[in-house]
Design an enzyme around this catalytic site. Structure first.
Site: not given
Length: 178
Positions: A99, A135, A30, A90
């Site tokens: 997956g 998402y 990040e 993460f």
């Protein structure tokens, strides 16, 4: 490696060092490696006790930690029910696209359902288009009408140190409700 080769286990106090390592790897991803102030002891305390502050799932590929999800319960006044807040998800680079993120989120969804949570929520950095797309494919919806605020550091200390109306010493203070 197939999804069936991943093993997901709840983190315990003995996993504090590993969880901290994964948090640091997430911070690198990040672009904020210097911002991790957490300690192994702090993680251990958060994961233990009668009412832990947080819980975590660790994903393993064989004996290697491949990722983690750290979460806690919150409460929605509008639904009158708990929610599950995903603080961190993460997956190490070498395990992405296999997956594992979906497996971790599926496990969290089962935990949320089992605890009668009305929803799951999390934040994602606006530049992380891969995560946002992932998402959205799951059916998650961005909550664009809301802006996240954070009070920390000196601003938190300053507010905590102020004498506020209604506090001891203020003549307008009412006795506490019991």
């Amino acid at each position: 490696m197939t999804s069936s080769t991943f093993r997901i286990v709840p983190a315990t106090a003995k996993d504090a060092s590993l969880v901290l390592q994964l948090v640091r790897e997430l911070a690198e991803y990040e672009r904020s490696p210097g911002e991790v102030a957490a300690t192994e002891e702090g993680i251990r305390e958060a994961l233990t006790g009668e009412h832990p502050a947080a819980e975590a799932l660790i994903a393993y590929a064989g004996e290697e930690a491949a990722g983690f999800a750290l979460f806690f319960l919150n409460f929605s006044t509008w639904s009158g029910r708990r929610g599950l807040y995903l603080e961190d998800l993460f997956v190490k680079a070498e395990y992405r696209g296999r997956g594992l993120g979906r497996i971790l989120l599926g496990r969290l969804a089962r935990i949320a359902r089992g605890r009668r949570c009305a929803r799951m929520e999390w934040a994602v950095l606006d530049w992380n288009k891969d995560a946002i797309g992932f998402y959205e494919k799951l059916g998650a919806q961005a909550q664009n009408a809301w802006t996240v605020f954070r009070l920390s550091g000196e601003a938190l200390e300053r507010l905590a140190s102020e004498k506020l109306d209604g506090e001891p010493g203020d003549s307008s203070r009412r006795p506490p409700l019991r």
